[in-house]
Design a protein around this motif. Structure first.
Motif, PDB file in Angstrom:
ATOM      1  N   MET A   1      -6.846   8.239  -7.849  1.00 36.97           N
ATOM      2  CA  MET A   1      -6.142   7.326  -6.803  1.00 36.97           C
ATOM      3  C   MET A   1      -5.349   6.346  -7.688  1.00 36.97           C
ATOM      4  O   MET A   1      -5.781   5.458  -8.651  1.00 36.97           O
ATOM      5  CB  MET A   1      -7.303   6.564  -5.979  1.00 36.97           C
ATOM      6  CG  MET A   1      -6.721   5.750  -4.807  1.00 36.97           C
ATOM      7  SD  MET A   1      -8.075   4.990  -3.875  1.00 36.97           S
ATOM      8  CE  MET A   1      -8.768   6.613  -3.027  1.00 36.97           C
ATOM      9  N   THR A   2      -4.221   5.858  -7.284  1.00 37.55           N
ATOM     10  CA  THR A   2      -3.312   5.111  -7.905  1.00 37.55           C
ATOM     11  C   THR A   2      -3.409   3.698  -7.282  1.00 37.55           C
ATOM     12  O   THR A   2      -4.228   3.585  -6.374  1.00 37.55           O
ATOM     13  CB  THR A   2      -1.941   5.373  -7.406  1.00 37.55           C
ATOM     14  OG1 THR A   2      -1.446   5.308  -5.977  1.00 37.55           O
ATOM     15  CG2 THR A   2      -1.669   6.949  -7.734  1.00 37.55           C
ATOM     16  N   GLU A 115     -15.576   6.677   1.136  1.00 40.13           N
ATOM     17  CA  GLU A 115     -14.398   7.003   1.148  1.00 40.13           C
ATOM     18  C   GLU A 115     -13.871   7.161  -0.096  1.00 40.13           C
ATOM     19  O   GLU A 115     -12.429   7.974  -0.334  1.00 40.13           O
ATOM     20  CB  GLU A 115     -13.722   5.890   1.961  1.00 40.13           C
ATOM     21  CG  GLU A 115     -13.936   5.415   3.394  1.00 40.13           C
ATOM     22  CD  GLU A 115     -13.557   6.677   4.389  1.00 40.13           C
ATOM     23  OE1 GLU A 115     -12.102   6.808   4.252  1.00 40.13           O
ATOM     24  OE2 GLU A 115     -14.151   6.786   5.176  1.00 40.13           O
ATOM     25  N   LEU A 116     -14.347   6.836  -0.983  1.00 36.09           N
ATOM     26  CA  LEU A 116     -13.551   6.957  -2.336  1.00 36.09           C
ATOM     27  C   LEU A 116     -14.203   8.149  -3.225  1.00 36.09           C
ATOM     28  O   LEU A 116     -15.385   8.748  -3.041  1.00 36.09           O
ATOM     29  CB  LEU A 116     -14.253   5.816  -3.327  1.00 36.09           C
ATOM     30  CG  LEU A 116     -13.610   4.328  -2.723  1.00 36.09           C
ATOM     31  CD1 LEU A 116     -14.437   3.410  -3.875  1.00 36.09           C
ATOM     32  CD2 LEU A 116     -12.348   4.389  -2.643  1.00 36.09           C
ATOM     33  N   ASP A 117     -13.443   8.885  -4.046  1.00 33.69           N
ATOM     34  CA  ASP A 117     -13.458   9.989  -4.891  1.00 33.69           C
ATOM     35  C   ASP A 117     -14.209   9.458  -6.107  1.00 33.69           C
ATOM     36  O   ASP A 117     -13.795   9.337  -7.204  1.00 33.69           O
ATOM     37  CB  ASP A 117     -12.495  10.655  -5.213  1.00 33.69           C
ATOM     38  CG  ASP A 117     -12.820  11.886  -6.047  1.00 33.69           C
ATOM     39  OD1 ASP A 117     -13.743  12.537  -5.985  1.00 33.69           O
ATOM     40  OD2 ASP A 117     -11.754  12.663  -6.507  1.00 33.69           O
ATOM     41  N   MET A 232     -11.870  -1.341  -9.959  1.00 33.79           N
ATOM     42  CA  MET A 232     -11.884  -0.340  -9.167  1.00 33.79           C
ATOM     43  C   MET A 232     -11.106   0.876  -9.722  1.00 33.79           C
ATOM     44  O   MET A 232     -11.641   1.874  -9.648  1.00 33.79           O
ATOM     45  CB  MET A 232     -11.616  -0.679  -7.665  1.00 33.79           C
ATOM     46  CG  MET A 232     -12.457  -1.550  -7.074  1.00 33.79           C
ATOM     47  SD  MET A 232     -14.015  -0.852  -6.822  1.00 33.79           S
ATOM     48  CE  MET A 232     -13.589  -0.160  -5.096  1.00 33.79           C
ATOM     49  N   LEU A 233      -9.852   0.621 -10.194  1.00 35.64           N
ATOM     50  CA  LEU A 233      -9.001   1.678 -10.846  1.00 35.64           C
ATOM     51  C   LEU A 233      -9.663   2.179 -11.971  1.00 35.64           C
ATOM     52  O   LEU A 233      -9.591   3.498 -12.125  1.00 35.64           O
ATOM     53  CB  LEU A 233      -7.677   1.168 -11.061  1.00 35.64           C
ATOM     54  CG  LEU A 233      -6.736   0.780  -9.753  1.00 35.64           C
ATOM     55  CD1 LEU A 233      -5.575  -0.036 -10.234  1.00 35.64           C
ATOM     56  CD2 LEU A 233      -6.331   1.951  -9.051  1.00 35.64           C
ATOM     57  N   LEU A 234     -10.285   1.452 -12.799  1.00 38.32           N
ATOM     58  CA  LEU A 234     -11.052   1.993 -14.130  1.00 38.32           C
ATOM     59  C   LEU A 234     -12.004   3.094 -13.523  1.00 38.32           C
ATOM     60  O   LEU A 234     -12.168   4.166 -14.090  1.00 38.32           O
ATOM     61  CB  LEU A 234     -11.584   0.781 -14.651  1.00 38.32           C
ATOM     62  CG  LEU A 234     -12.479   0.778 -15.814  1.00 38.32           C
ATOM     63  CD1 LEU A 234     -12.640  -0.433 -16.855  1.00 38.32           C
ATOM     64  CD2 LEU A 234     -13.882   1.339 -15.725  1.00 38.32           C
TER      65      LEU A 234
END
Length: 875
Positions: A1-2, A115-117, A232-234
């Motif tokens: 996810m970007t 909802e997140l992968d 979160m991106l990490l």
């Protein structure tokens, strides 16, 4: 996810669940002047938890721009070394104000993670050690009990964003990066090591932290959830540090490309790349909001960040302005969500480049001096650098002491902080004024006050009346027929917020007047400085001042003149922001009778057209006769209405709001007019630089402006008569006259140079051979240094295998000139000759290889210089 997809998913999730999407507030926390920067998403909502009235909404979601650099929340020192600490970052936020509480918040958090992968088996949860409810709710939503840990107040009880405000227990979600993140070890668990990274923190604001340490219940208990976007991106992108996510890799790749660095990403080079990437984002965001680097407050933090980035670039072998190229890269990466980055990127780049060029002028010398300190410490076997020398690095070369400490620490050295602080304090003592009363001898402050009666707390009546029946609380005699006393109630405005104090008189019972020169606030005292009548004996003063009451009268003319300038200052501030943008915010002011000075944040000098627009706009508002209104309200209410608050000013819970029509609304305790028309007229005197990124405008109002208008008009009429032309033609006539004068001056200089060249035999006299060279000396006279240099250059062309030393007289200013012909500059350097001779004779000088000079106090100094230069050549 970007990063683009994550922002969109987060906001949509909470908007669908009844939350108002509230845009990010400024990095400058207008709602809390106690904070240096906005450090968390809840800062703009701080008052919502304690408000007892209606709120515009009870649920909110944001993506807040945050900055933790400077102050108690600073992460600056960790950036580059840490895998996840940043100065600028984005905080995903979810808030409830008197709506839902723990159960709903925890349920929403667990639903969002669905909802997140992400591998939810790698998630852990922490709760406050005394919070049974939170642990039970997590179990209820299905979170495994064996991955719930209890932590103490340091980890899971959050204090307010500032010194006071909402606080409460919290519950955090951690992501397990795996054993490799802990050096192959099992790790100590969430909150204990780098293996477990916090990605979500739900705070449950329930109490209201008071200045005395007490914590009553909040009127609106609720939720303050913060989640770092970068962390979160990490997690979502399977990385072990934030600099490997798509928010940083394009920027770091561009830094490598632009810098030409093609070495390995390891060691100090990797730290430098990360630090430059982080700091460039911080500069792009802060400067696009109108902040500027300076030597105080927030500006000092930004200047330090910029210079830290420049020092890091040296590790990548970059020694020229570079950072100014990065605002465009940050805008390209993040400008879709933050359009101000694109709108201000050119302005930001100009400001950064100006700062870089300024710092680079002295940096090489500063770094050279630093290296000398390190080598001297090594040679003496000490690991401590002298604090006085580190202070000189800052005061002379602009290298902040924190930066020196950091560089020294990386080489195993420390700085003597106590000695540094002593040197800094000594410097401040020399530069600051002796007291708030200008020109006062500080020794007078030691005189004791004599108490006459108890008048209670200071009471100011000056907003409503210019006269009052007053009592004197305490007084003391000063030298030269002056005294100082406290007065209550008092109609006299004490100097504050840039505005000068009132003047006036104090009537004694016997009819004599004591002139009130100025009023200042010192601690709880409002001190009135008086001039005593010559016929008043000092011993009679206590009994006279102890009278039941004295009549205090403000000089109404002086008060009105100051009010004209103060109301005009508010209009000028509004006009600046209107014409230059919101970034042109006030950075200081001085308001006197019919005269004002306003400092503001701006990167460049204003153009003539901009100054004309400013003057016209203010005068238009004056002619409109805008009403001036003052209101008392709570600070939070005033800020929600859009009132401008100045950082550094102290505001209580109740504030005074001054509005001029609908063009200006500011928090202000000063005195003002009832309408803008009473300003009369407004005239700009000029605009100048105060410091890097700080500009200053000075202006006149009222009678002062009218007098200057009249004086300029008379001068224009006189010039019109002199030139025998219409008034509108005078500027062109003056330009024509200046052009003719410049041509005559140039012709005169050329004539003198030709005469010098033609008569070189008369000017240059041989002193004979010095080794294989012939040395000439002589004397040059002209009316300006420029003409002297021109004549000297012509003489230099006459030299062959010889040098010349001249005594030059430029309009009475003497100097020693050394000339070296082009045929000898590969063997002799005029600048080095002059510098060496000047040092030996107690003078100062220098120059290039062909021509150099040293200033002289008299002709005898020339003889010393000539003798010393001869010795050097003989050697």
């Amino acid at each position: 996810m970007t990063h683009v997809e994550l922002r969109k998913l987060f906001l949509n999730f909470f908007v669908e669940r009844g939350h108002r999407h509230v845009p990010s507030s400024s990095l400058v926390p207008a709602e809390d002047p106690t904070l240096l920067f906005t450090t968390a998403g809840m800062v703009q909502f701080k008052s919502f938890y304690s408000t007892t009235g209606d709120l515009p909404y009870r649920r909110a979601t944001t993506i807040q721009k945050c900055l933790r650099a400077g102050g108690k929340d600073s992460d600056l020192e960790n950036v580059g070394h840490s895998p996840r600490h940043l100065t600028f970052f984005e905080m995903l936020g979810q808030f409830s104000f008197g709506d839902y509480f723990k159960e709903e918040a925890i349920a929403m958090a667990w639903e969002f993670f669905g909802e997140l992968d992400v591998d939810r088996s790698r998630l852990w949860v922490s709760v406050f050690q005394e919070d049974d409810d939170a642990e039970e709710i997590w179990k209820k939503v299905g979170f495994p009990a064996d991955r719930i840990v209890r932590l103490g107040a340091e980890d899971n009880f959050w204090g307010p964003a500032g010194d006071t405000g909402a606080c409460g227990a919290s519950s955090e979600i951690y992501y397990d990066l795996g054993p490799e993140a802990a050096g192959g070890q099992i790790g100590g668990g969430p909150g204990l090591d780098d293996r477990y990274v916090e990605v979500w923190n739900s705070v449950f604001p329930q109490f209201d932290q008071q200045p005395d340490g007490s914590r009553p219940e909040l009127p609106n208990r609720g939720i303050d959830m913060g989640s770092g976007l970068e962390r979160m991106l990490l997690m979502l992108q399977g990385k072990t540090n934030v600099f490997e996510t798509d928010l940083f890799t394009p920027l770091m790749d561009r830094i490598r490309e632009l810098s030409g660095y093609d070495g390995p990403d390891e060691g100090e080079a990797l730290v430098a790349l990360r630090r430059v990437a982080d700091h460039s984002r911080t500069l792009a965001f802060t400067l696009s909001e109108g902040l500027v680097p300076s030597n105080v407050g927030r500006g000092y933090v930004l200047r330090r960040i910029l210079r830290r980035a420049m020092m890091s670039l040296r590790t990548l072998d970059v020694h020229e302005p570079f950072l100014y190229r990065l605002p465009a890269e940050v805008a390209s990466l993040m400008g879709d969500f933050y359009p101000e980055l694109r709108e201000k990127q050119n302005l930001v780049a100009d400001l950064v480049k100006s700062e870089e060029e300024s710092f680079l002028k002295t940096l090489e010398q500063g770094v050279g001096r630093y290296r000398e300190m390190i080598e001297a410490a090594r040679a003496s076997g000490t690991a401590m650098l002298p604090g006085e020398e580190v202070f000189r690095l800052y005061s002379t070369f602009g290298i902040p002491w924190e930066m020196t400490c950091e560089m020294a620490g990386e080489e195993g050295f420390q700085v003597d902080e106590e000695a540094y602080r002593n040197a800094l304090e000594a410097d401040r003592s020399l530069s600051k004024g002796s007291s708030q009363f200008e020109g006062e001898d500080p020794g007078l402050q030691e005189a004791e006050f004599e108490k006459l009666c108890d008048v209670g707390d200071p009471c100011f009546l000056g907003y409503e009346s210019l006269e009052a029946e007053s009592r004197v609380g305490e007084f003391r005699l000063l030298e030269e027929g002056q005294a100082e006393l406290s007065l209550s109630p008092s109609p006299f405005y004490a100097a504050a917020g840039g505005q000068v104090s009132d003047r006036g008189v104090l009537l004694l019972p016997d009819g004599r007047e004591l002139e009130v020169l100025e009023v200042a606030q010192r601690g709880e005292r409002h001190l009135h400085r008086l001039r005593l009548p010559k016929d008043l004996k000092n011993e009679d003063l206590p009994s006279l001042l102890s009278a039941a009451s004295l009549q205090a009268r403000v000089d109404s003319g002086h008060r009105q003149a100051v009010a004209r300038a103060h109301t005009a200052t508010h209009l000028l501030h509004a006009a600046l922001r209107d014409i230059l943008g919101e970034g042109a915010s006030q950075a200081g002011s001085w308001v006197g009778p019919d005269r004002l000075r306003l400092d503001f944040n701006h990167v460049r000098a204003l153009q003539e057209e901009e100054l004309d627009k400013l003057e016209s706009k203010v005068n238009d508002w004056i002619l409109e006769g805008l009403p001036v209104k003052t209101r008392l309200m709570s600070r939070d209410e005033a800020l929600r209405e859009g009132a401008t608050a100045l950082f550094g000013e102290k505001y209580g819970d109740e504030v005074r709001v001054v509005s001029v029509g609908d063009v200006s609304t500011e928090l202000c305790g000063g005195t003002h007019l009832q309408g803008s028309a009473s300003i009369g007229s407004f005239l700009l005197l000029g605009e100048s630089s105060v410091a890097s990124g700080i500009r200053r405008i000075e202006a006149l109002t009222g009678q002062e402006a009218i007098r200057l208008f009249a004086s300029r008009g008379k001068s224009l009429v006189s010039l019109s008569r002199f030139f025998k032309s219409a008034e509108k033609e005078v500027p062109a006539k003056v330009e024509e006259l200046q052009a003719r004068l410049r041509k005559l001056q140039k012709d005169y200089e050329n004539l003198q140079a030709r005469q010098a060249a033609a008569g070189s035999e008369d000017i240059l006299k041989s002193r004979g051979k010095v080794g294989e060279l012939e040395l000439f000396e002589g004397r040059l006279e002209a009316d300006s240094p420029k003409t002297v240099r021109s004549m000297a250059d012509s003489l230099r062309g006459k030299l062959r295998d010889s040098l010349a030393v001249l005594l030059a007289d430029a309009g009475g200013k003497l100097s020693c000139l050394v000339l070296v012909p082009d045929t000898l500059t590969d063997r002799f350097h005029a600048g080095n000759l002059v510098k060496q001779a000047a040092e030996a004779t107690g003078n100062r000088g220098g120059g290039n290889a062909a021509m150099a000079q040293a200033g002289l106090s008299d002709a005898e100094e020339y003889d010393k210089m000539l003798s010393e230069i001869t010795k050097i050549l003989e050697g």
